[in-house]
Design a protein around this motif. Structure first.
Motif, PDB file in Angstrom:
ATOM      1  N   THR A 143      42.014  47.701  29.330  1.00  0.00           N
ATOM      2  CA  THR A 143      42.919  47.628  30.485  1.00  0.00           C
ATOM      3  C   THR A 143      43.997  48.700  30.375  1.00  0.00           C
ATOM      4  O   THR A 143      44.322  49.382  31.352  1.00  0.00           O
ATOM      5  CB  THR A 143      43.555  46.224  30.558  1.00  0.00           C
ATOM      6  N   ASP A 202      39.604  43.673  25.560  1.00  0.00           N
ATOM      7  CA  ASP A 202      39.910  43.781  26.983  1.00  0.00           C
ATOM      8  C   ASP A 202      41.305  44.389  27.192  1.00  0.00           C
ATOM      9  O   ASP A 202      41.496  45.210  28.096  1.00  0.00           O
ATOM     10  CB  ASP A 202      39.830  42.397  27.634  1.00  0.00           C
ATOM     11  N   ASP A 203      42.273  43.999  26.344  1.00  0.00           N
ATOM     12  CA  ASP A 203      43.614  44.573  26.459  1.00  0.00           C
ATOM     13  C   ASP A 203      43.590  46.093  26.296  1.00  0.00           C
ATOM     14  O   ASP A 203      44.238  46.816  27.052  1.00  0.00           O
ATOM     15  CB  ASP A 203      44.538  43.998  25.370  1.00  0.00           C
ATOM     16  N   PRO A 207      37.450  46.533  35.597  1.00  0.00           N
ATOM     17  CA  PRO A 207      37.943  46.439  36.975  1.00  0.00           C
ATOM     18  C   PRO A 207      37.264  47.505  37.835  1.00  0.00           C
ATOM     19  O   PRO A 207      37.830  48.555  38.103  1.00  0.00           O
ATOM     20  CB  PRO A 207      39.438  46.718  36.808  1.00  0.00           C
TER      21      PRO A 207
END
Lengths: 338, 338
Positions: A246, A242-243, A270
């Protein structure tokens, strides 16, 4: 045969297992000359993927055809071949559409870190090297079984075009191959995100024009500064966390593209941000066979040298040490020779 | 001036409000000759978006320039113009990249269902029609302010190419314009998902070769059957709900693309599925200005006729009835004439 097996998290062994057999008339058996450990093998190694105790592991290898099934027409015993980690018939509708990793007859190499491997759909999957690769090309040919085409796929999915600014998130072997791909596709600025000196150095050797060692928001800020606040045209997400996603989304300019090839683990997208900025997102398991002819030609004419990602070569019997070296980031990528 | 305002969910009024004024020297004021109600206006109407009581509503209009700011060079009072719902300078880096809906000077039309509207960055935003549109073209010119370029954007984002099989999810005005776009881009098979007879008919008139009335899993099964189990090359998601996105992803072939232009409401993406099937996903607010010259030419030479989505035309004073008609699906799209 001797093969690398996994029994539990961090329990890698080399032991005697039955030789693989032809199961279908379209199969081939390949005697492995070189195999390797993939970053994705570290998911089960670290206990983050389910494990079937005693299963063979390893999906990357090259070697010599040992035996072919009755319906294999284009290969025979003695041919030196590249085994793409995902096997495909290369004739079904998905393959014709360039989505060979979704072939209706898909299978995977399951004993690439061993003496022999079975290949499904041999005629569709295998690519002949035209004889034994010279010593200086062997590592690069081995890289064509997965990491190089996967990095290439990230660049294709991100939409790298000549003159583009590309960012590569992830400094594993795939990310480094992503740098090679972005360079080969004509990107003008290539930003490699890496905080490890040997990997930074290799990224620069492969064509990175900038290295960003920061992570998270700081990394995003640095790329925005580099691009006058605009962001990058094409971003290669080569990790799967996820990092990393992102960060990838954070550095992409409005209307730009993210190509992702790290198997997603806990990634939450997102969507509203992506909508507001018209970001493209495309990725998945690389259709290796699709890219192989082009990439083999680039390797053979020495335009690209992905074999440099191998910074450790071990005998097959030392497979467990290879896993430890990659897990501890002492090695970028480990070759195993039976 | 007289303007449509929203006070609460389902409380639409037409009342007297102050005339819009030039705020910046790059602004223009346009006297509206025709405005309309957008499917996205139904989100606040239904109470699903926040409402500022008494605010004007409506972001689509065409009309005649009434007044320009001191820095506006290319337009003058009396020019008949199309007002793209998102205003842009058309010169910043994002605009030059074709992402006009992320312009650094972005603003939106806020009184399109009224007598006058302010336009930001007039030189960058407005497109002259070359005089008053003839009666038979007026509706199509009005459609260029949002729905037609938005449907076009869905097709661009989905990656429609000549010979492709395209599926359009959503039979609102944007979805129907998506059918027009897919046809203009050369799609060979165009599947419109619609269960409403008048919309099915219009979809066919616009170029749909197949209509699927089923929803959810049944709709996916029907498209897979139509495509010999392969799925569609390019899918236009023109709704914005989780159901619509699930259907869109379900009908896309491995390696295919989903273009989404419905503002996402509660959408959760199945990233693992997308990864396994190498799906592309791209969308967002349409960069209307980017497409306007091309689309205006297609309207003026009568190659496309998006104005047919207007099946109800009302005087501005009857705006509330227009909202009711669209909410109850009695009308596809409502034109309002001041």
């Amino acid at each position: 045969m001797r093969a690398t097996t996994i029994h539990a998290a961090r329990d890698i062994r080399v032991e005697e297992v039955p030789d693989p057999q032809l199961k279908r008339p379209t199969d081939a058996i390949v005697k492995v000359t070189a195999g390797c450990i993939c970053g994705s093998d570290l998911w089960p190694y670290r206990g983050e993927n389910p494990i079937r105790p005693g299963a063979t592991i390893g999906h990357e290898c090259i070697g010599v055809v040992e035996e072919v099934g009755a319906e294999v027409r284009d290969f025979k015993a003695g041919d030196y071949v590249i085994v793409p980690f995902c096997h495909c018939d290369n004739t079904c509708a998905h393959c014709r559409n360039g989505a060979q990793s979704a072939c209706v007859n898909l299978s995977m190499t399951s004993s690439g870190q061993a003496e022999y491997a079975r290949v499904g759909q041999a005629d569709g999957s295998l690519v002949a090297t035209g004889g034994t690769p010279s010593d200086d090309l062997l590592a690069s040919v081995l890289a064509l079984t997965d990491v190089m085409p996967t990095g290439w796929h990230a660049a294709v999915c991100a939409g790298v075009t000549p003159g583009a600014t590309a960012v590569v998130v992830g400094d594993g072997a795939v990310g480094l191959c992503g740098v090679i791909a972005a360079k080969a596709m004509g990107a003008e600025r290539i930003v490699a995100m890496s905080r490890h000196a040997p990997r930074q150095e290799l990224a620069r050797a492969f064509g990175a024009t900038h290295v960003v060692a920061a992570r998270g928001k700081d990394a995003v800020a640095e790329v925005l500064e580099l691009t006058d606040g605009v962001g990058a045209d094409a971003v290669l997400e080569c990790v799967g966390t996820d990092d990393a996603m992102t960060t990838a989304i954070g550095v992409t300019r409005p209307g730009g593209g993210v190509g992702y090839v790290g198997v997603p683990h806990g990634v939450e997208l997102p969507l509203r941000t992506m909508f507001e900025r018209n970001l493209g997102l495309r990725g998945g398991i690389a259709p290796v066979r699709r890219y192989l002819p082009e990439l083999l030609a680039l390797v053979q004419d020495r335009s690209i040298d992905p074999g440099r990602v191998f910074d450790l070569s071990l005998p097959l019997e030392e497979s467990p040490e290879g896993y430890r070296a990659m897990d501890e980031r002492r090695a970028i990528k480990v070759m195993l020779r039976p």
